[in-house]
Design a protein around this motif. Structure first.
Motif, PDB file in Angstrom:
ATOM      1  N   THR A   1      52.944   0.240  47.427  1.00  0.00           N
ATOM      2  CA  THR A   1      52.378  -0.907  48.113  1.00  0.00           C
ATOM      3  C   THR A   1      52.891  -0.939  49.548  1.00  0.00           C
TER       4      THR A   1
ATOM      5  N   GLU B   1      52.290 -10.418  38.499  1.00  0.00           N
ATOM      6  CA  GLU B   1      51.226 -10.579  37.518  1.00  0.00           C
ATOM      7  C   GLU B   1      50.432  -9.283  37.359  1.00  0.00           C
ATOM      8  N   ILE B   2      50.160  -8.639  38.474  1.00  0.00           N
ATOM      9  CA  ILE B   2      49.379  -7.390  38.370  1.00  0.00           C
ATOM     10  C   ILE B   2      50.298  -6.172  38.228  1.00  0.00           C
ATOM     11  N   GLN B   3      51.621  -6.445  38.173  1.00  0.00           N
ATOM     12  CA  GLN B   3      52.609  -5.363  38.057  1.00  0.00           C
ATOM     13  C   GLN B   3      52.359  -4.276  39.115  1.00  0.00           C
ATOM     14  N   ALA B   4      52.257  -4.734  40.364  1.00  0.00           N
ATOM     15  CA  ALA B   4      52.055  -3.802  41.475  1.00  0.00           C
ATOM     16  C   ALA B   4      53.230  -2.836  41.560  1.00  0.00           C
TER      17      ALA B   4
ATOM     18  N   ASP C   1      48.310   0.944  47.915  1.00  0.00           N
ATOM     19  CA  ASP C   1      47.729  -0.399  47.948  1.00  0.00           C
ATOM     20  C   ASP C   1      48.174  -1.061  49.239  1.00  0.00           C
TER      21      ASP C   1
ATOM     22  N   LYS D   1      44.626 -12.909  43.421  1.00  0.00           N
ATOM     23  CA  LYS D   1      44.426 -11.931  42.343  1.00  0.00           C
ATOM     24  C   LYS D   1      43.000 -11.373  42.394  1.00  0.00           C
ATOM     25  N   ARG D   2      42.056 -12.258  42.669  1.00  0.00           N
ATOM     26  CA  ARG D   2      40.673 -11.771  42.828  1.00  0.00           C
ATOM     27  C   ARG D   2      40.616 -10.736  43.958  1.00  0.00           C
TER      28      ARG D   2
ATOM     29  N   VAL E   1      51.862 -12.984  42.297  1.00  0.00           N
ATOM     30  CA  VAL E   1      50.667 -12.190  41.966  1.00  0.00           C
ATOM     31  C   VAL E   1      51.035 -10.711  41.809  1.00  0.00           C
TER      32      VAL E   1
ATOM     33  N   ALA F   1      43.084  -8.869  45.072  1.00  0.00           N
ATOM     34  CA  ALA F   1      43.790  -7.648  44.645  1.00  0.00           C
ATOM     35  C   ALA F   1      42.899  -6.792  43.763  1.00  0.00           C
ATOM     36  N   ASP F   2      42.075  -7.435  42.956  1.00  0.00           N
ATOM     37  CA  ASP F   2      41.213  -6.700  42.019  1.00  0.00           C
ATOM     38  C   ASP F   2      39.982  -6.103  42.706  1.00  0.00           C
TER      39      ASP F   2
END
Lengths: 337, 621
Positions: free
Chosen positions: A47, A39-42, A90, A187-188, A36, A190-191
């Motif tokens: 972080t 996917e979100i390119q944290a 984050d 992901k939800r 994830v 994280a958003d």
């Protein structure tokens, strides 16, 4: 340091050897988080993973991010301080059922009610693993463990009920082995802007193996799990032939057909301002009910650290930027020649 | 006519005094703290040196008229430099029988006693557990007793304002204050200004309180019952601008100042507790200095949030009193092993457990030094007076940041609530606090120490410096988890050496009096004023007594042992049962004696003088 973009899941792995027991559910969660993150390119250096004590709390060591493996139960408090000092970071809190809901239960409640903008991953395996197998606050009554050879007397807590009781702005649940769904939920989370609480059913294959068999066994899980979808009727079952209907203020399992249509079922509303429906869902437990997976609640609320900064800004605007000499000279003063 | 009154109007005689101690005492709802604070500010602005001692009841609203409900405020003001609010008082203003009985023991013989006779009723005698009017007792002939119907006079004075009966009576503290202002020839303008500021938007209250204040003053002037007035000339303090501060105010200002000198956000995580809450209240007002206060859910969250804030780059500070500190200790250990800056303020109170929350004590020294699991060295500094809290706070923040360590600031209820004039400084005269943050990924190692033994502070958000810290033992240099036996020994040694190295920056202690001789009196923290005064008086009487006062308890300055060994006898005076004495005996194997007291009250100069004499005569105390 040059970083080749886009980052892949492996770029979020630290150089430390992962030391959970072979077969532990934590491996799956670590892998999904790393996916994830990619996917979100944290941004790795923005972080921070903060944990307390317990098997799950080793998590930060394995992430190529900033990490703080703190003391038992206190990760929410430490993370709150991190976020207040630098809201740009984050922040993820990793905790377990003992860490987060026994010794650290108080901090969890207050973190969620304040709505500090960070993510909380609760690895719930319903056992104390690191101390080698005592019952936890989520263990069922009667659970036989080393510290309860004749069965545990403690009524268990429902972490989701507590989270909803604090009016947490995001509450969700998933299972360790259901990897795609877990990624979706992470992901939800994280958003989400605000405290995002995710309970992950996690198998401790050494001290509490198959505690969540009912929710993971391919043969039976569809009859024991309800996937929540916003705006959709609550339908479940292998044949998609069962649903949840309200009888007064009590949910009941009904068979579709024979006079019952999807229109009679509860429609999921994760955005409801009142947490009543979400709480009601949190009370649905195996074997009487299918256990809801997915997002129970996702609402918008001001975040704690933003309000803190806003207050600093508004006071500064009103009084002007703090001036030391003005502070020193305030109040009644007198001169000595 | 001026607000100072006309001394010749009724032919009162003035007596010049060098020092006076007075106490306002009444019910907790009578506004005694306010009257005391006003008298203090007026005297300070007038130019006297002042020292104060508020005495709050333990209960917020104990039943009116009872002894547990009595609230007092003592002020000493003088024409020379003083360090204590005084052993005995010269004047007592008692607003009811309970206040009289709770405070009369401290009034010196021949002292002035003003009582509010309106409250001397059978009902109030009963509430104070008295059978009849205590003033009938002949022992009150030993005082200069003035019976004044303060409530009646006040109500009459504010009649025209048209307030209700209750609000009218509420002005009686200002009437009493006015009377005492007259007696000690104080100007009214500081209080008049305050009334205007405080009640400006409620003109009736401004009018009423002003009238009450002036009525009290004028009563003194015209009643012809007070044969004497008193004058205390301004003190010869070092030139400069002054203001009066409580210890907690000075501490909060010091913390704000230090954060600014370090160019850091100040994060203060705290949970309300007596007598430390005022530090939180004060800091919460300074938001425009980028002060971020966080009232946590408990003491543990308070310290943990501060540690998290430090990890993320703020200066993390937490504050509490003894019971709260006990709860924080595990987390302070975390700050020790993660080597993060953290300032822990302990405003001590009488213990153990809940103890006596509103009463002072110095019994947390062991807790600060030794109260954690494992080998867990933490620097400890102690403020010696209300104003000194300012400088102590700056020094503590400086060392926490520059040595990447938690540090304790020990204050106590006495100096936290007591006030002292503070000489206003200029910010330009302060030294900045230099901080180095790690930035270079090529060379960064989380636990690589510099020549002082200090590890780098790498802030989350810095590219390429991702690293993990935590409570498990760290491998030297890399900071990775390590169970290696030699590494644990090494890291334990390193943590101790780092704290010890702070002494390299502290310079030497200085002795007050001769640097060698018969008797060295040692003190630390809030007992400074009483001990210094007692030693000074003994020396003026020709006695061979010197004084060493320690701000730095961990580490101690390099020459402390040499000073201790320069005297035949060492006497450690503490408001505990001998904690610093044990440390001195343990660290230096010096046969120190102790004078110890835990009665919730500060030392009196007279009791110390007596002990010094005994020790000089060879008595083992």
């Amino acid at each position: 340091m040059t970083v080749s973009l886009p980052l892949k899941a492996k770029d979020y792995k630290s150089d430390q050897e992962v030391r959970w027991c072979p077969g532990c559910g934590d491996y799956s969660i670590l892998a999904q988080i790393q996916k994830v993150m990619a996917e979100i390119q944290a941004t790795r250096h923005n972080t921070v993973f903060v944990s307390g004590i317990g098997c799950s709390s080793r998590f930060p060591y394995y992430m190529n991010t900033y990490g703080f493996h703190s003391i038992h139960g206190r990760a929410p408090a430490i993370a709150t301080g991190v976020k207040c000092a630098n809201p740009e970071l984050d922040v993820w809190v990793v905790t377990g059922d003992g860490d987060g809901f026994s010794i650290g239960g108080n901090h969890m409640i207050h973190l969620l009610r304040r709505n500090v903008n960070l993510k909380i991953l609760l690895f719930n395996n319903r056992i104390y693993g690191l101390t080698k197998g005592q019952y936890s606050p989520t263990s069922p009554v009667g659970k036989k463990t080393k510290s309860s050879p004749y069965g545990s007397l403690d009524a268990p807590v429902s972490p989701i009920s507590i989270a909803i009781g604090t009016e947490a702005s995001f509450v969700a649940r998933c299972v360790d082995v259901d990897v795609r769904y877990q990624q979706h939920i992470l992901k939800r989370a994280a958003d989400h802007r605000g405290s995002a609480f995710v309970e992950i059913y996690q198998d401790c294959n050494v001290y509490n193996h198959k505690a969540f068999d009912y929710a993971t066994d391919r043969q039976t899980k569809d009859d024991h799990v309800l996937y929540l979808e916003h705006g959709k009727p609550m339908i479940f079952g292998k044949e998609r032939n069962k649903g949840i209907r309200l009888n007064g203020i009590t949910p009941e399992v009904v068979e579709l057909g024979a006079g019952v249509s999807p229109d009679d079922l509860i429609i999921h509303d994760e955005r409801s301002a009142e947490p009543t429906l979400a709480y009601l869902l949190s009370r649905m437990r195996y074997p009487e009910f299918p256990e809801p997976m997915g997002v129970y609640r996702a609402i918008e609320r001001p975040t704690y650290e933003q309000q803190l900064l806003d207050q600093v800004a508004s006071v500064t605007e009103k009084l002007g930027p703090g001036d030391l000499d003005e502070m020193f000279n305030a109040g009644d003063t007198w001169d000595v020649e | 006519m001026t607000d100072k009154g006309d001394p010749s109007a009724n032919g009162n005689r003035f007596e010049e005094l060098k020092r006076v101690a007075i106490r306002f005492a009444g019910d907790s709802g009578d506004g005694m703290q306010l009257a005391g604070t006003q008298f203090t500010n007026t005297s300070a602005v007038f130019g006297n040196d002042v020292a104060t001692l508020p005495d709050f009841p333990a209960e917020i609203r104990a039943p009116a008229g009872t002894i547990p409900g009595v609230s007092g405020f003592q002020i000493s003001f003088s024409s020379y430099e003083i360090f204590t609010p005084g052993d005995q008082i010269d004047a007592l203003i008692a607003m009811n029988p309970a206040a009289l009985m709770a405070n009369i023991a401290d009034l010196r013989e021949g002292g002035i006693l003003i009582v509010n006779t309106d409250e001397f009723t059978q009902q109030n005698f009963t509430k104070a557990k008295l059978e009849s009017d205590p003033l009938d007792d002949p022992r009150f002939n030993n005082y200069r007793l003035y019976k004044v119907p303060i409530t009646t006079h006040t109500v009459k004075a504010v009649e025209e304002v048209g307030l209700g009966a209750k609000d009218s009576q509420r002005c009686k503290n200002f009437y009493a204050l006015g009377l005492v202002y007259w007696m000690y020839d104080r100007p009214l303008d500081t209080t008049l200004k305050w009334i205007q500021q405080k009640f400006g938007n409620r003109p009736a209250l401004v009018d009423a309180n002003e009238r009450a204040l002036r009525a009290g003053f004028n009563f003194g002037d015209t009643a012809e019952i007070f044969p004497l007035r008193f004058r205390v000339q301004p003190a010869q303090l070092p030139p400069g601008k002054y203001r009066n501060l409580t210890g907690n105010q000075a501490l909060a200002m010091g913390l704000v100042t230090a954060a600014r000198l370090a160019e850091k956000s100040l994060f203060y995580g705290s949970y309300p507790i007596t007598p430390a809450s005022d530090v939180l209240h004060e800091l919460a007002r300074y938001k425009n200095f980028d002060v971020r206060t966080f009232q946590a859910e408990d003491e543990i969250a308070a310290v943990c949030s501060a540690i998290g804030a430090s990890f993320a780059g703020a200066i993390g500070i937490t504050g509490s009193s003894g019971p709260g500190i006990a709860l924080k200790q595990e987390a302070i250990g975390l700050a020790v092993i993660t080597e993060l800056p953290l300032v822990v303020v302990d405003v001590q109170r009488a213990g153990p457990s809940t103890g006596m929350p509103t009463k002072t004590e110095q019994s947390d020294l062991f807790q600060a030094m030794l109260g954690r699991n494992g080998e867990s060295p933490v620097p400890v500094v102690a403020a010696r007076s209300a104003a000194d809290c300012f400088e102590t706070a700056i020094e503590a923040v400086r060392m926490a940041l520059q040595y990447m360590t938690p540090i304790f600031i020990l204050s106590d209820g006495y100096i936290a609530n007591g006030t002292e004039p503070w000489r206003v400084i200029r910010s330009a005269d302060l030294h900045p606090i230099d901080i180095r943050h790690a930035t270079d990924p090529a060379t960064f190692q989380p636990y690589e120490r510099d020549e002082r033994g200090v590890r780098p502070w790498a802030l989350p958000g810095t590219e390429g410096l991702q690293h993990r810290i935590g409570g498990l033992e760290k491998s030297d240099l890399t900071g990775n988890v390590s169970y290696d036996p030699d590494n644990h020994q090494h890291m334990t040694d390193m943590r101790a050496a780092k704290v010890a190295n702070i002494a390299n920056e502290l310079g030497d202690e200085t002795v007050f009096g001769d640097d060698h001789g018969e008797l060295l009196v040692v003190s630390w923290g809030g007992t400074y004023g009483a001990v210094r005064t007692a030693v000074d008086e003994a020396r003026q009487a020709g006695k061979p007594v010197s004084h060493l006062h320690l701000r730095w308890l961990v580490p101690m300055k390099r020459n402390v042992e040499q000073i201790l060994r320069s005297f035949e006898r060492v006497l450690v005076c503490e408001l505990n049962m001998g904690q610093l004495r044990q440390i001195i005996r343990g660290q230096f194997a010096i046969d120190a004696q102790g004078y110890n007291k835990v009665k919730g009250k500060p030392f009196m100069v007279s009791e110390l003088a007596k002990v010094f004499d005994e020790v000089l005569e060879g008595v083992q105390v």
